[in-house]
Scaffold this active site. Structure first.
Site, PDB file in Angstrom:
ATOM      1  N   HIS A  57      19.817  14.328  55.925  1.00  0.00           N
ATOM      2  CA  HIS A  57      19.550  13.434  54.763  1.00  0.00           C
ATOM      3  C   HIS A  57      20.648  12.778  53.986  1.00  0.00           C
ATOM      4  O   HIS A  57      21.837  13.212  54.355  1.00  0.00           O
ATOM      5  CB  HIS A  57      19.112  14.666  53.678  1.00  0.00           C
ATOM      6  CG  HIS A  57      17.636  15.108  54.151  1.00  0.00           C
ATOM      7  ND1 HIS A  57      17.486  16.702  54.092  1.00  0.00           N
ATOM      8  CD2 HIS A  57      16.450  14.683  54.399  1.00  0.00           C
ATOM      9  CE1 HIS A  57      16.071  16.831  54.466  1.00  0.00           C
ATOM     10  NE2 HIS A  57      15.526  15.734  54.384  1.00  0.00           N
ATOM     11  N   CYS A  71      19.518  21.862  48.983  1.00  0.00           N
ATOM     12  CA  CYS A  71      17.996  22.119  49.137  1.00  0.00           C
ATOM     13  C   CYS A  71      17.191  23.459  48.831  1.00  0.00           C
ATOM     14  O   CYS A  71      16.210  23.486  48.994  1.00  0.00           O
ATOM     15  CB  CYS A  71      17.885  21.803  50.933  1.00  0.00           C
ATOM     16  SG  CYS A  71      19.177  22.191  51.789  1.00  0.00           S
TER      17      CYS A  71
HETATM   18  C1  CIR Z   1      14.271  20.611  57.880  1.00  0.00           C
HETATM   19  O1  CIR Z   1      14.734  20.135  59.068  1.00  0.00           O
HETATM   20  O2  CIR Z   1      13.519  20.002  57.064  1.00  0.00           O
HETATM   21  C2  CIR Z   1      14.977  21.883  57.323  1.00  0.00           C
HETATM   22  N1  CIR Z   1      15.027  22.685  58.442  1.00  0.00           N
HETATM   23  C3  CIR Z   1      16.336  21.699  56.641  1.00  0.00           C
HETATM   24  C4  CIR Z   1      15.897  21.056  55.367  1.00  0.00           C
HETATM   25  C5  CIR Z   1      17.065  20.695  54.655  1.00  0.00           C
HETATM   26  N2  CIR Z   1      16.821  20.007  53.337  1.00  0.00           N
HETATM   27  C6  CIR Z   1      17.789  19.239  52.610  1.00  0.00           C
HETATM   28  O3  CIR Z   1      18.861  19.243  52.943  1.00  0.00           O
HETATM   29  N3  CIR Z   1      17.151  19.015  51.360  1.00  0.00           N
END
Ligand code: CIR
Length: 261
Positions: free
Chosen positions: A164, A256
């Protein structure tokens, strides 16, 4: 000032979530220990926490940041770009609507992950990534404009090292002397989009630390990145160091794990 945070307990099947890195399988006990310490840090920053129970239907659902974008003026429920995460929004909508009854929603064919959205004062950077498409960003930009915010796109689709936008940048300004500080990983530090900010460049070997979070008087920063932590101190910030090894294994960072407002 933030006063509240929404978090979700990691499920026992957290390790079944999505990941693009090969850092091993998260150990549940350690996951819980690190998550509890994270929640403790938010409390220390003065936030009240709404703690949602684990949702085994969605192994990635502890990464609540991706499901909503919240400003002091309103909220937007997202449409996560990964099919396995779409249903997470239904599960969090009720909680977000307790505080923001008028919360808007990203509509088909838009997709957007909160991890791609970086608030920087009255401006928002909207990351285009494998998760956030142009239509999702357009809908959010329109919503933010109604709230009085400007926004601009930052295309990170060509970058393989980050999931992201906020894996690579974090806004932590204003600093002690009013600096408008944007933390940026070295690879993106010379991008014209970020000209005009006081940049804190994160060296290539510490790039994971570029995802940090300003919460009121403190800055949450991942453990194991001494140059970054020292630089924050040198600039007069108060770093709160947190172990993130188990979340990193699933592509997760500090931002996150909560929705802050
Ligand atoms: C994903 O791949 O969606 C999750 N394993 C990790 C999400 C991380 N989110 C973020 O950095 N905002």
């Amino acid at each position: 000032m933030f006063t509240q945070a929404i978090v979700r307990v990691p499920g026992s099947n957290f390790a079944d979530g999505l990941t693009s890195v090969e850092l091993g399988v998260p150990e549940h006990e350690l996951v819980m220990q690190q998550w509890n310490e994270y929640c403790g840090a938010l409390l220390l920053c003065g936030l009240s926490i709404t703690r949602l129970e684990a949702d085994l239907a969605y192994p990635d659902s502890t990464f609540v940041e991706d499901t909503a974008v919240i400003t002091p003026h309103g909220a937007m429920l997202t449409r996560p770009g990964a099919a396995s995460r779409l249903g997470e929004v239904v599960a969090i909508a009720r909680t977000v609507r307790n505080s923001y009854p008028e919360a808007a929603e990203i509509a088909v064919p838009g997709t957007l992950d909160g991890g791609d959205i970086c608030e920087a004062g009255s401006h928002f950077f909207l990351g285009l990534s494998d998760r956030t498409n142009e239509e999702g960003a357009r809908q959010l930009a329109e919503h933010l404009a109604k709230e009085g915010y400007t926004s601009s796109l930052v295309d990170v689709r060509g970058m393989t090292s980050i999931l992201h936008l906020k894996s690579g940048i974090s806004y932590i300004g204003p600093g002690p002397a009013g600096e408008n500080t944007l933390v940026v990983m070295e690879e993106m530090a010379d991008w014209p989009e970020f000209a005009g900010f006081d940049l804190l460049r994160v060296s290539a070997e510490e790039s994971y630390a570029a995802n940090c979070v300003r919460v009121n008087e403190r800055v949450l920063v991942a453990a194991g990145y001494p140059l970054m932590t020292e630089e924050l101190r040198r600039r007069g910030y108060d770093p709160q160091v947190l172990e993130m090894s188990e979340f990193r294994k699933m592509d997760g960072g500090l931002s996150c794990l909560s929705l802050r407002f």
